[in-house]
Design a protein around this motif. Structure first.
Motif, mmCIF file in Angstrom:
data_model
loop_
_atom_site.group_PDB
_atom_site.id
_atom_site.type_symbol
_atom_site.label_atom_id
_atom_site.label_comp_id
_atom_site.label_asym_id
_atom_site.label_seq_id
_atom_site.Cartn_x
_atom_site.Cartn_y
_atom_site.Cartn_z
ATOM 1 N N ARG A 43 -10.393 33.409 -15.393
ATOM 2 C CA ARG A 43 -10.550 34.619 -16.209
ATOM 3 C C ARG A 43 -9.266 34.888 -16.981
ATOM 4 O O ARG A 43 -8.181 34.873 -16.408
ATOM 5 N N PHE A 44 -9.404 35.148 -18.275
ATOM 6 C CA PHE A 44 -8.262 35.575 -19.092
ATOM 7 C C PHE A 44 -8.705 36.752 -19.932
ATOM 8 O O PHE A 44 -9.724 36.682 -20.637
ATOM 9 N N LEU A 45 -7.933 37.843 -19.879
ATOM 10 C CA LEU A 45 -8.278 39.059 -20.613
ATOM 11 C C LEU A 45 -7.059 39.589 -21.357
ATOM 12 O O LEU A 45 -5.936 39.584 -20.824
ATOM 13 N N MET A 46 -7.284 40.076 -22.573
ATOM 14 C CA MET A 46 -6.271 40.791 -23.350
ATOM 15 C C MET A 46 -6.775 42.197 -23.611
ATOM 16 O O MET A 46 -7.858 42.376 -24.166
ATOM 17 N N SER A 47 -6.008 43.193 -23.194
ATOM 18 C CA SER A 47 -6.302 44.582 -23.548
ATOM 19 C C SER A 47 -5.066 45.103 -24.282
ATOM 20 O O SER A 47 -4.203 45.754 -23.706
ATOM 21 N N THR A 48 -4.969 44.771 -25.554
ATOM 22 C CA THR A 48 -3.756 45.019 -26.310
ATOM 23 C C THR A 48 -4.080 45.132 -27.792
ATOM 24 O O THR A 48 -5.148 44.699 -28.243
ATOM 25 N N GLY A 49 -3.147 45.695 -28.543
ATOM 26 C CA GLY A 49 -3.313 45.791 -29.986
ATOM 27 C C GLY A 49 -2.824 44.566 -30.730
ATOM 28 O O GLY A 49 -2.895 44.520 -31.954
ATOM 29 N N TYR A 50 -2.353 43.570 -29.997
ATOM 30 C CA TYR A 50 -1.851 42.347 -30.631
ATOM 31 C C TYR A 50 -3.007 41.382 -30.886
ATOM 32 O O TYR A 50 -3.905 41.231 -30.061
ATOM 33 N N TYR A 51 -2.973 40.716 -32.051
ATOM 34 C CA TYR A 51 -3.988 39.727 -32.414
ATOM 35 C C TYR A 51 -3.322 38.371 -32.611
ATOM 36 O O TYR A 51 -2.389 38.235 -33.407
ATOM 37 N N CYS A 52 -3.797 37.390 -31.860
ATOM 38 C CA CYS A 52 -3.236 36.043 -31.980
ATOM 39 C C CYS A 52 -3.526 35.505 -33.392
ATOM 40 O O CYS A 52 -4.667 35.581 -33.865
#
Length: 965
Positions: A770-779
Motif C-alpha cells: 500500500r502506498f498513499l499520498m495525502s498531500t498538496g504536492y503533485y509528482c
C-alpha cells in the motif's frame, strides 16, 4: 488439567483446551518457556504440565452436568492462579540489572534462584497450588466424569431446526421476494430448448436464525412439481453419511427389492446405490445446514451430474462452505438478509396481537427497543413475541423482558429454540475461536469493533500462538476472518481487497456470549444491567466498565482487583470513581479509548503494572504521557492516536518490546521522532511522527527498524532550514526499509511540501502493498519505482501533475493492483482512453480532478475488455470533449461494475449537451447486465441523479476521505 509438582522430567506433550477460555494456553507457553530457560531447576518451582483431553471433551458438551461445570471451573481458577504466580516469579527474577563479568552474572543468578522463592512467598504459593491440583484430580475420579461425558455424547437431542420445516405459509413474513427470485432462477433454463441441462447448486448462507431452512423449504415446495423425485435432508455437525444416504433413498421412489439388505450396506454401497437410483431422474435435493467443506465433498458424490437439469439446494452458516458447494459457473450463492423494519414489525405484532395495527400506543416505544435488539432476525422476533404473548400487556412487563433477554435465553422455554440455534454455531467453534468470540462481549451493543485494535488485544491477552510459518498477527487476523466466515459476527467496512476492516456482533449473539462469559467468569461487567458484579462468582478476571457512579465504585472497592487481566472503560463512564491503578496489579490490557475526562484521573501507579502489554489512550484529552509508562518494559502497544499529546519523553525508546506506536492526529501532527528510536527493533507499526520536526539522526534511525511493516509519516517543512537534509535522510531510511518488511507507506502533509525524493526510491520496495499520498504536492511524473516489477503493490493513491496514457499502460501491467486512486491537475490531450487487456485484477478505480487552481477535467473512456474485474468507479467526465465521442463512457465494457460516481464538468458545454451526456451515461447503465448503481453529479447545477438503483436517498461523500481504508 495442570499438574504442578516437583519432578526431574521434562514437560510432556500438551494440548490447549477451551475449558479455561484462553487461560490454559498462555499458562502452558509460559511454563514451557520457564523450563526451557532452566528456571524450573529451582526447588519448589520445578513443575510438569499435563492437559487431559477429557477437559476439551467436557467443554464441547451442549448441556454439561453441574458437576462437569464445577470441575471445569476449578481447572480454570487453578490455571489463572498458576499463571499469576509464574508471572510474579519471572518478574522478580529479572528485576535486578546485571553488571560485571559473564561468570559473575551466573553466580549472582544462581544465588537469587536459591533465595527468591522464600523471599517473595513463591514457595508457599506453589505448595498451595500442589494441594489444589490434587483436589482437582480427586474430584474428577469422585464425580466419575468420564462416565458422564460418554453418556452425554450418546444422548440425542431434538433438532432445533425441525420446527422450521412445518411453519404454515400464512405465518411467513418477508419471504415472498427472495423465494420468487430463487424459484425463477431454479427453473429458468426450462424455457430454453437450446440450453444445456446442467445440474445447478443453490447455496443459501447466513447467520443462525435468519430463516435459511424456511426459505429453502419454501423454494423446495414451490418447484418440486418440476422434478421426477425430491428429498429434504438435514445434516448434523458430525454427519453420519450412511444415515444421510438412507434418508434420501427413503424419500425417492424406487423399484421393489432395491432396498433389500439396506441395513447391511456400507458407506461405499450406499453411495453407489443412490447414484444408480438418481442417474436417470431429474431430482431436487435440499441438503440443510452443512457445517464443513469435507461433509459436502463426501455427500455431493452421491448426486450424479446427469444433464437433466437436476437441482441441489444447500444451506449453511459458513461462507467458505457455501462457496465450496458452488464451484460451477452456473451455481449461485445467495446471502440471507435480515428482515426490513416493516416486515419485522409485521411479524412481531402479528404473533402477539394477530394484526400489525393492534399495538397500543403505550407499547410502541418499548416494541421498537425489542425489535432493534432482534435486528431483523426472524427466529429472535418469533421467540420473543411468543414469550410476550404469554405475559401481561403492560409496559413495565415488556421493559423487564427487554432488560433480561440475555439471562432469559437459558431459563425461559419460549426462548429455548433460539438459544439452541445460536448455541449450535457457538458449540461448533474450535477452542481458540470460542475464546476470541467471548472476548467480544467486552464491547457494547452496536459497537463497530476495529479489526486491528481487536487483534492487538487478543495477542496481549495471550490468546494467540504463532502458527506454522505465521506470526501472531497473521494468526489473529485469520481468527477474525474465520468468525466472519462462520457468520458469528457481521463484516463492516469492506476494503479494496474484500477484507473487513471491522465487525459488529448481532444483538442476540451478543446476549448469548455475554451470558456465557458471565457463566464462565470470563468477563465481568459494571453498569451493564443484568450482568453486573452481583451475578458473578470467583475473582474478577476481566472487567468492562460501561458506567460507574459513587455507589458502584463502593461495590468495586470491596472487590479483590488484583486478578483482573483486562480493564476497559467506556467513553461515558465517570472515570473519577475508578479505583487507583495500583489495585489492578495483573493487568495485561488497559483501554481508556474515548474516555471522557481521563485527564482528571490519577494515573500514578501505572508503573506497577509490570505485565501490561496493551495501553490505549486513543481519543482522550490527555496532553502529557504519564511518566510511569516509561517503566512498562513489557508494553507491546501504545495507542496515543487523536490525543493532545504532542511530545514524547526521551525515555520512550527504553520500551524495546513495543511493536505498535500510534500517534496519528486528525489535524496532522508535530510530534518528533524520538532520538534513539533505532533501538526499538521490535516496532512493526508507527504512525503520526513529523519528519521535518525531528532531528536528522532520528530520521536516519528509522532505517534500522528492520521489523517495520507499516509507516505513516507527517511531512511538512514548516519553514525548516534543513528540509533538503531531512528529505535525503528519509529517502536513505526508506531505501533500507524497502529491502526489509515494509508493507504500507502513507505520507501526509497539510501543504505542498515537495516530495521529489519519491522518484529515487531504490531498490524497489519488494514487499510494499500500500502506498498513499495525502498531500498538496503533485509528482511531475510517475515515480520510476512504480513499475510492473513491483509485484506486491495492491493499493496505490498518488498525486500526479499530469496523467499520460503511458502511465496507464505501466499501471495496467501491475497485476497485483486492486485499488487505484489518481489525483491530477491535467491529462495529456484532455482525454484518457483505458485500453483493453489492462488492469486484470483492479476492483476500484478513482480518478480525481484537483481542486487547486488551474486543474483541468478530462474525458475518460473505457474500451472493450478494459478492467475486467472493476467493481467501483469514481471519475470526472468532460462534457465538451465527450461530445465528439457521442458522450460514450464505456461502462458497458466493465462487466463486474456495481457502483459508479460520475462527475460531469460542464465548462464550455451548453445545458442541452450536459443533459445529453447524463442521458448517455444512464442508457449505458440501464443496458448493463449488472444494473450498477450509477450516481451522476452535475458540477454546474450541483445536483445528483441516480440510475439503476432502488435507493431512496443518496448523500454525496468524497472518495478521498476513504483513503485510510
Amino acid at each position: 488439567m495442570v499438574d504442578v509438582r516437583g519432578s526431574s522430567s521434562r514437560p510432556r506433550s500438551m494440548e490447549v483446551v477451551s475449558a479455561a477460555h484462553g487461560v490454559l494456553g498462555p499458562l502452558v507457553r509460559k511454563l514451557n518457556s520457564l523450563l526451557a530457560d532452566e528456571c524450573g531447576r529451582l526447588k519448589g518451582v520445578r513443575r510438569e504440565i499435563r492437559m487431559h483431553a477429557a477437559v476439551q471433551k467436557y467443554a464441547k458438551l451442549q448441556d454439561p452436568d453441574i458437576q462437569v461445570k464445577a470441575w471445569i471451573s476449578l481447572v480454570r481458577k487453578l490455571a489463572y492462579d498458576t499463571e499469576d504466580v509464574i508471572d510474579k516469579f519471572v518478574h522478580h527474577l529479572g528485576n535486578s540489572s546485571h553488571h560485571g563479568s559473564f561468570k559473575e552474572f551466573f553466580r549472582k543468578t544462581a544465588r537469587r534462584l536459591k533465595t527468591l522463592g522464600s523471599r517473595h512467598g513463591i514457595a508457599s504459593q506453589i505448595d498451595d497450588l500442589k494441594v489444589r491440583v490434587k483436589q482437582v484430580e480427586d474430584l474428577k475420579s469422585r464425580y466419575k466424569l468420564d462416565d458422564i461425558a460418554c453418556s452425554a455424547f450418546d444422548h440425542s437431542i431434538v433438532d432445533p431446526r425441525l420446527s422450521a420445516l412445518f411453519i404454515e405459509e400464512e405465518h411467513l413474513v418477508g419471504i415472498d421476494g427472495p423465494r420468487d427470485d430463487l424459484v425463477n432462477w431454479m427453473v429458468e433454463d426450462e424455457r430454453s430448448s437450446t440450453t444445456t441441462k446442467y445440474r445447478k447448486v443453490l447455496s443459501i448462507v447466513g447467520f443462525g436464525g435468519l430463516g435459511k431452512t424456511t426459505l429453502a423449504r419454501e423454494v423446495y415446495r414451490k418447484i418440486q412439481g418440476h422434478f421426477h423425485c425430491w428429498a429434504f435432508i438435514s445434516i448434523s455437525q458430525k454427519p453420519n453419511v450412511k444415515k444421510i444416504m438412507k434418508d434420501v433413498i427413503s424419500q425417492v421412489p424406487c423399484k421393489e427389492g432395491f432396498t433389500k439388505d439396506i441395513d447391511t450396506w456400507d458407506e461405499k454401497q450406499f453411495m453407489s446405490k443412490l447414484r444408480e437410483l438418481l442417474q436417470d431422474k431429474r431430482y431436487l435435493i435440499v441438503v440443510d445446514d452443512i457445517w464443513s467443506i469435507s461433509a459436502w465433498e463426501t455427500i455431493k458424490n452421491a448426486f450424479p451430474e446427469n444433464n437433466l437439469s437436476s437441482r441441489i439446494i444447500a444451506t449453511t452458516r459458513i461462507v467458505d462452505v457455501a462457496k465450496s458447494c458452488c464451484q460451477h459457473i452456473n451455481d449461485r450463492v445467495y446471502e440471507m438478509e435480515a428482515l426490513s423494519d416493516i416486515h419485522s414489525k409485521r411479524l412481531f405484532f402479528k404473533r402477539i396481537f394477530g394484526s400489525k395495527n393492534c399495538c397500543p400506543d403505550a407499547l410502541k416505544e418499548v416494541s421498537n427497543k425489542i425489535l432493534k435488539k432482534c435486528g431483523g432476525l426472524p427466529l429472535a422476533i418469533i421467540s420473543i413475541s411468543s414469550l410476550l404473548a404469554n405475559r401481561p400487556v403492560v409496559k413495565d412487563e415488556w421493559e423487564r423482558v427487554t432488560r433480561s433477554i440475555g439471562s432469559a435465553l437459558d431459563k425461559d422455554r419460549s426462548l429455548e429454540g433460539m438459544n439452541s440455534i445460536l448455541s449450535l454455531s457457538y458449540n461448533d467453534l474450535p477452542p481458540n475461536l470460542k475464546t476470541c468470540l467471548l472476548y467480544l462481549s467486552i464491547f457494547p451493543e452496536d459497537y463497530v469493533i476495529d479489526r486491528d485494535i481487536l487483534v492487538r488485544r487478543w495477542i496481549a491477552e495471550g490468546f494467540i500462538t504463532e502458527g506454522r510459518g505465521q506470526s501472531k498477527q497473521e494468526v489473529a487476523e485469520n481468527h477474525f476472518y474465520e468468525l466472519i466466515n462462520r457468520s458469528m459476527v457481521q463484516p463492516v467496512e469492506i476494503g479494496y481487497d474484500g477484507k473487513a476492516r471491522a465487525c459488529q456482533v448481532h444483538d442476540m449473539m451478543l446476549e448469548l456470549i455475554i451470558s456465557k462469559s458471565v457463566e464462565d467468569n470470563f468477563m465481568a461487567f459494571m453498569g451493564h444491567g443484568q450482568s453486573d458484579l452481583a451475578n458473578r462468582h470467583g475473582f474478577i478476571r476481566r472487567l468492562s466498565v460501561h458506567y460507574i457512579h459513587q455507589d458502584l465504585a463502593s461495590v468495586l472497592a470491596n472487590e479483590d482487583l488484583s486478578h483482573i487481566r483486562s480493564l476497559t472503560v467506556a467513553a461515558s463512564a465517570c472515570i473519577k470513581h475508578l479505583p487507583s491503578l495500583v489495585e489492578f496489579g495483573a493487568l495485561r490490557v488497559l483501554d481508556f479509548q474515548d474516555c471522557e475526562n481521563l485527564e482528571e484521573y490519577d494515573m500514578n501507579g501505572i508503573d506497577k503494572l509490570f505485565q501490561l502489554k496493551y495501553l490505549s489512550l486513543r481519543g482522550t484529552y490527555m496532553s502529557k504521557l504519564p511518566t510511569g509508562i516509561l517503566r512498562l518494559h513489557g508494553l507491546e502497544t501504545l495507542d496515543l492516536s487523536n490525543t493532545l499529546i504532542r511530545e514524547l519523553p526521551s525515555g520512550i525508546v527504553q520500551l524495546i518490546k513495543l511493536q505498535h506506536l500510534l500517534i496519528k492526529y486528525y489535524d496532522g501532527g508535530e510530534t518528533k521522532i524520538p532520538n534513539g528510536i533505532g533501538n526499538m527493533r521490535n516496532l512493526r507499526v508507527i504512525s503520526g511522527f513529523n519528519v521535518t520536526m525531528s532531528s536528522l539522526s532520528a530520521v536516519e534511525e528509522l532505517g534500522n527498524l528492520t521489523a517495520l511493516e507499516e509507516l505513516h509519516l507527517e511531512h511538512d517543512d514548516q519553514g525548516s532550514q534543513e528540509y533538503n537534509s531531512h528529505e535525503e535522510m528519509l529517502l536513505s531510511s526508506l531505501c533500507k526499509l524497502g529491502r526489509c518488511k515494509l508493507r504500507s507507506l502513507w505520507i501526509c502533509s497539510a501543504n505542498s511540501t515537495p516530495l521529489q525524493f519519491l522518484d529515487s526510491w531504490s531498490p524497489l520496495p519488494s514487499s510494499l502493498q500500500r502506498f498513499l499520498m495525502s498531500t498538496g504536492y503533485y509528482c511531475p511524473k510517475m515515480p520510476k519505482w512504480i513499475a510492473p516489477k513491483l509485484t506486491s503493490l495492491a493499493y496505490l493513491d498518488i498525486n500526479l501533475f499530469e496523467i499520460t496514457e503511458e502511465d496507464l499502460r505501466v499501471l495496467g501491467d501491475m497485476h497485483a493492483l486492486l485499488a487505484l486512486v489518481l489525483t491530477f491537475k491535467g491529462v495529456q490531450n484532455d482525454k484518457l482512453i483505458v485500453r483493453g487487456h489492462v488492469f486484470p485484477c483492479l476492483k476500484e478505480f478513482c480518478l480525481i480532478v484537483s481542486q487547486r487552481f488551474g486543474a483541468r477535467a478530462t474525458y475518460l473512456k473505457f474500451e472493450e475488455r478494459a478492467m475486467p474485474k472493476l467493481e467501483k468507479l469514481v471519475a470526472p467526465f468532460l462534457v465538451s470533449m465527450a461530445k465528439a465521442y457521442e458522450f460514450k463512457l464505456g461502462i458497458n465494457h466493465l462487466p463486474c461494475l456495481n457502483h459508479a460516481e460520475i462527475r460531469l464538468h460542464n465548462s464550455g458545454a451548453s445545458s442541452s449537451e450536459s443533459k445529453a451526456a447524463a442521458a448517455a451515461i444512464r442508457n449505458e447503465a440501464n443496458a448493463h447486465p449488472n444494473h450498477p448503481r450509477v450516481f451522476i453529479f452535475n458540477k454546474m447545477e450541483e445536483d445528483v441523479e441516480e440510475t439503476a438503483s432502488d435507493e431512496e436517498d443518496f448523500k454525496e461523500e468524497s472518495y478521498t476521505d476513504e483513503k485510510e481504508g
